[in-house]
Scaffold this motif. Sequence first.
Motif, PDB file in Angstrom:
ATOM      1  N   TRP A 265       0.877  -1.170   0.000  1.00  0.00           N
ATOM      2  CA  TRP A 265       0.000   0.000   0.000  1.00  0.00           C
ATOM      3  C   TRP A 265       0.920   1.226   0.000  1.00  0.00           C
ATOM      4  O   TRP A 265       1.896   1.275   0.762  1.00  0.00           O
ATOM      5  CB  TRP A 265      -0.914   0.022   1.234  1.00  0.00           C
ATOM      6  CG  TRP A 265      -2.105  -0.885   1.121  1.00  0.00           C
ATOM      7  CD1 TRP A 265      -2.139  -2.111   0.539  1.00  0.00           C
ATOM      8  CD2 TRP A 265      -3.423  -0.616   1.611  1.00  0.00           C
ATOM      9  NE1 TRP A 265      -3.398  -2.635   0.636  1.00  0.00           N
ATOM     10  CE2 TRP A 265      -4.209  -1.742   1.296  1.00  0.00           C
ATOM     11  CE3 TRP A 265      -4.010   0.453   2.299  1.00  0.00           C
ATOM     12  CZ2 TRP A 265      -5.561  -1.818   1.630  1.00  0.00           C
ATOM     13  CZ3 TRP A 265      -5.355   0.374   2.641  1.00  0.00           C
ATOM     14  CH2 TRP A 265      -6.119  -0.747   2.290  1.00  0.00           C
TER      15      TRP A 265
ATOM     16  N   PHE B 105      -6.634  -3.466  -5.282  1.00  0.00           N
ATOM     17  CA  PHE B 105      -7.471  -2.690  -4.358  1.00  0.00           C
ATOM     18  C   PHE B 105      -8.970  -2.965  -4.568  1.00  0.00           C
ATOM     19  O   PHE B 105      -9.771  -2.851  -3.638  1.00  0.00           O
ATOM     20  CB  PHE B 105      -7.165  -1.190  -4.520  1.00  0.00           C
ATOM     21  CG  PHE B 105      -7.790  -0.335  -3.456  1.00  0.00           C
ATOM     22  CD1 PHE B 105      -7.337  -0.392  -2.143  1.00  0.00           C
ATOM     23  CD2 PHE B 105      -8.848   0.520  -3.751  1.00  0.00           C
ATOM     24  CE1 PHE B 105      -7.913   0.381  -1.138  1.00  0.00           C
ATOM     25  CE2 PHE B 105      -9.429   1.296  -2.763  1.00  0.00           C
ATOM     26  CZ  PHE B 105      -8.952   1.238  -1.456  1.00  0.00           C
TER      27      PHE B 105
ATOM     28  N   LYS C 172     -10.330   4.770  -1.661  1.00  0.00           N
ATOM     29  CA  LYS C 172      -8.996   5.241  -1.271  1.00  0.00           C
ATOM     30  C   LYS C 172      -9.076   6.439  -0.329  1.00  0.00           C
ATOM     31  O   LYS C 172      -8.262   6.587   0.581  1.00  0.00           O
ATOM     32  CB  LYS C 172      -8.174   5.594  -2.504  1.00  0.00           C
ATOM     33  CG  LYS C 172      -7.615   4.364  -3.203  1.00  0.00           C
ATOM     34  CD  LYS C 172      -6.716   4.759  -4.349  1.00  0.00           C
ATOM     35  CE  LYS C 172      -6.307   3.512  -5.120  1.00  0.00           C
ATOM     36  NZ  LYS C 172      -5.851   3.815  -6.464  1.00  0.00           N
TER      37      LYS C 172
END
Lengths: 397, 116
Positions: free
Chosen positions: A116, A130, A137
């Motif tokens: 990440w 993701f 996000k």
Amino acid sequence: MNVAAPAYRPIPADDVAWLGTDPVPAAPYYDPAWFELERKAVFLKSWIHVGHVCELPESGSFVRRELEFAKASLLIVRGRDGVIRAFHNVCTHRGTQLVAEAAGRQAKFSCPYHMWTFGTDGALLSAPDFEAFHLEKKDCALPQVSLAECGRMLFVNFDPQAQPLHEWLGDYAERLEAMPVARATTFSEYTYEIDANWKLTYDNFQENYHLRFIHPRSGGAAIGADNQFGYPASVGFCGPHRTQRIWSNPAPDLKPFQRQASMKGIPALMRRGLLDLPHGRDYLAFFPNIFIIGTPTQPFSHTVYPIAANRSRGVVRVYWSGEDADASESFAREYSLCQIRDIHAEDIDMIERGQRGLESGAISHIHFQHMEALCRHLFNSVNERVRDYARETGETI
Amino acid sequence: MSAQLPSGFEALEPFVATWALATTAERAAMRSASSPEQRAAFFAAAAPLLDSALAALDGRAMADLAPQERRLMDLMYSLAHVALAVEIQGPDEIKSAPLRDRLHITRSATDRRTAA
């Protein structure tokens, strides 16, 4: 013309009588339960010094700071927008600590566990696969901690409700901005760990009563004439913060080389306009755990970070404006650093002896005379916060 | 053997190997590791040369010092450490050393910087 040295004018006991004169309980200097309350009532609610702007010169510059009192590792970063922010050094995926380096410069921060990747503003930039998470996000940014600056000194506060830093510093904010540290572009540093409570450690540096006994050789210049203890010329208080003006010894007892060495930095300081700043004899103590000295030849800060009830870490930084201009200035900086380190080394052992004595439980109270007023003021300020916190939360003391 | 220091500082040549050190932490460690006799000899030889050494090195940026000059500068830095031991601490130096060693120098403005 001979000008008679001005006589030292002792500070009248009545001036600080408002702080009280009673013995002070000893347990707050070693009791783990009290320390736990201090951690929550004082350290997690106060602005805590964590660095200096000069450590973060460019976008992507970062430092990592371990703050045991918060059980936190902080990542302090200058963003691409120039803003300095503090984040928990914790990946928002599963909590892994992101950065292991103590300092450096990076455009982004990738968690080694699952990659990440975060930007210098803490935003999650990318994360492999993701789409497999049910997340956006924008909800995955690094957790931020309040950070603010005064006099190029950086402070963080873990309390989201904290008053702004300048308000917290009160009238002393302006003084801090006029000190050499506010013009510093570099610094030297030494650190130490000590088996002693943070207040006991810090108090050593708030009183001069011990100078003539503990520093008879290294501290000779600070005592003498009609002020054999080197007591301050004045003291002052501003909320939980405090100040003292260091007494100017009219005839300091300097050794020949010491005198010669001390003069080497003066021309450069004059050229830089740093010799006649307004707080050149001042000690500014910001609650709870940092003090800053304005002496132009030796401007330093000393921060005492609590680790446990009987363990602390001291960080001393001597600040300089500009790179070493020439050999004379550079030599003076080396001597200045060594000199203050010698003095501090003499204190460490005595502070630990104090801790061992207190932890035996042999005495229920300790005593502060009126020229230890700054120590009493620190205790009062801590005591008030701990008691208020205990009242609000129902915790027992 | 060729000179390691600028001309005029030959008296300090015997001290280069021990005391011309690149960082403040290394100088502090050598102060603690050296014997009282080593410190006394270095202080006696170097202290009278402080003024002339700095005068010879002043007038230009630290980064512009030639290797011989840099060595002389490093000796003067070490002199700062040793002077405190000899002139200020005197007989107390032995007991103060282990306490001082607990204060770890982590960064110094005078440390030799590697080229960017």
